[in-house]
Design an enzyme around this catalytic site. Structure first.
Site, short mmCIF file in Angstrom:
data_model
loop_
_atom_site.label_atom_id
_atom_site.label_comp_id
_atom_site.label_asym_id
_atom_site.label_seq_id
_atom_site.Cartn_x
_atom_site.Cartn_y
_atom_site.Cartn_z
N ASP A 51 0.89 -0.94 0.48
CA ASP A 51 -0.44 -0.22 0.29
C ASP A 51 1.00 1.24 0.09
O ASP A 51 0.23 2.46 0.24
CB ASP A 51 -1.40 0.27 1.47
CG ASP A 51 -0.52 -0.35 2.57
OD1 ASP A 51 0.49 -0.13 2.25
OD2 ASP A 51 -1.18 0.01 3.30
N SER A 52 2.40 1.09 -0.01
CA SER A 52 3.01 2.15 -0.30
C SER A 52 3.14 2.83 -1.41
O SER A 52 3.56 3.93 -2.41
CB SER A 52 4.76 1.86 -0.13
OG SER A 52 5.26 0.57 -0.91
N ASP A 90 -1.05 -6.30 -0.32
CA ASP A 90 -1.36 -5.61 0.95
C ASP A 90 -3.19 -4.48 0.92
O ASP A 90 -3.58 -5.02 0.11
CB ASP A 90 -0.55 -4.17 1.12
CG ASP A 90 0.73 -4.36 1.82
OD1 ASP A 90 0.23 -4.92 2.98
OD2 ASP A 90 1.57 -3.07 2.17
N LYS A 120 -1.09 -9.81 2.91
CA LYS A 120 -0.59 -8.74 4.23
C LYS A 120 -1.31 -7.73 4.67
O LYS A 120 -2.12 -7.27 4.13
CB LYS A 120 0.37 -8.48 4.09
CG LYS A 120 1.33 -7.35 4.38
CD LYS A 120 2.87 -7.29 4.35
CE LYS A 120 3.31 -6.26 3.71
NZ LYS A 120 3.09 -4.62 4.80
N GLU A 122 -1.55 -5.44 8.17
CA GLU A 122 -0.59 -4.87 9.70
C GLU A 122 -1.37 -5.64 11.06
O GLU A 122 -3.09 -5.10 10.71
CB GLU A 122 -1.16 -3.66 9.76
CG GLU A 122 0.08 -3.38 8.46
CD GLU A 122 0.11 -1.60 8.41
OE1 GLU A 122 -0.64 -0.86 9.19
OE2 GLU A 122 0.43 -1.61 6.78
N GLU A 189 8.75 -3.87 10.53
CA GLU A 189 9.31 -2.48 10.45
C GLU A 189 10.16 -2.18 11.25
O GLU A 189 8.74 -1.06 12.37
CB GLU A 189 8.08 -1.84 9.74
CG GLU A 189 8.66 -0.62 9.10
CD GLU A 189 7.82 -0.35 8.00
OE1 GLU A 189 6.67 -0.88 7.56
OE2 GLU A 189 7.71 0.93 7.46
#
Ligand code: KIV
Length: 271
Positions: A51-52, A90, A120, A122, A189
């Site tokens: 999602d970057s 993501d 993925k 978070e 991270e």
């Protein structure tokens, strides 16, 4: 012969075998066909449609605005390019936090519409049920702990996480939980290197670090940072392998000059 060199198509099982054999896993982000093609041809093990993309592709300040439809579009482009790498996508902010059913629907859309191999998301205990629902549907899940950019407004800063013992203890717990419920890998991270190493040694799934030191099972960077397409983002953990920002600036200036001076196209460059 290494496991890595024998792999025709990377699977979650290969990654586990690489960890057992002590072979490091290389992961990068990709958001489009052309870039994914190069990274896959180079032999990258995992491509993360991160999602970057919200930052480096769309120019947003945070990862929050990107939508599930955007992520699926990027993932489709990456999947079309890839022959060997495992493609992980993501789940964007808002597509899994509200309830486990919604999380499963979002993960299913990604898998069905893009052809990617895993998702993925978070968080730790807070998203346990969501992860379990997705795993029960047969979709591999990669966890993400430490600095989780979708929570930037809770943290208030992109500084190193888990320096304090209370946060480090929660991270150890969360990593154990994610491993126990069946995540095939976990990204850590921006946390202290010793803590990341301790977690990597204490859980089965491969731990992929970004700003988490060398004691983990693999590394990930945002490709745009790694090749120097971005120039203002300069964290200590980043190693730039190219300075593409400067190279492209030079190339573009040369093109503009050639067009303006009537030097492009020349006789050989016309019909
Ligand atoms: O979105 C992303 O690029 C990521 C990596 C930094 C791990 O989550």
């Amino acid at each position: 012969m290494s496991i890595q060199s024998e792999i025709k198509r990377v699977t979650t099982h290969n990654l586990q075998a690489m960890k057992h054999a002590g072979e490091k896993i290389a992961m990068l982000t990709a958001y489009d066909y052309s870039m994914a093609r190069i990274l896959d041809d180079a032999g990258i093990d995992i491509l993360l449609v991160g999602d970057s993309a919200s930052n480096v592709m769309a120019g947003h300040e945070t990862t929050l605005p990107i939508t599930l439809d955007h992520m699926i579009y990027h993932a489709q482009s990456v999947v079309r390019a890839v022959h060997r790498a495992l493609v992980v996508v993501d789940l964007p902010f808002g597509s899994y936090q509200s309830n486990p059913g919604k999380a499963l629907e979002s993960a299913i859309r990604i898998m069905k519409e893009s052809g990617a191999h895993a998702v993925k998301l978070e968080g730790g205990a807070e998203v346990e049920e969501a992860i379990q629902r997705i795993l029960k549907a047969g979709i591999p899940v990669m966890g993400h702990l430490g600095l989780t950019p979708q929570s930037i407004y809770k943290f208030g800063t992109y500084a190193v996480r888990a320096r304090e013992e209370a946060e480090a203890a929660k991270l150890r717990e969360d990593a154990r939980l994610l491993a126990e419920i069946g995540c095939f890998s976990i990204v850590l991270e921006k946390i202290p290197a010793d803590l990341a190493g301790e977690v990597a040694r204490s859980v089965e799934p491969p731990i992929i670090g970004i700003g988490a030191g060398p004691q983990v099972d693999g590394q990930v960077l945002v490709t745009h940072d790694m090749i120097g397409l971005t120039k203002d983002f300069q964290p200590r953990f980043l190693r730039r392998y190219l300075n593409l920002y400067e190279s492209m600036l030079e190339a573009t200036r040369s093109y503009i000059r050639d067009v303006r001076e009537g030097d492009f196209p020349n006789e050989k460059e016309q019909y």
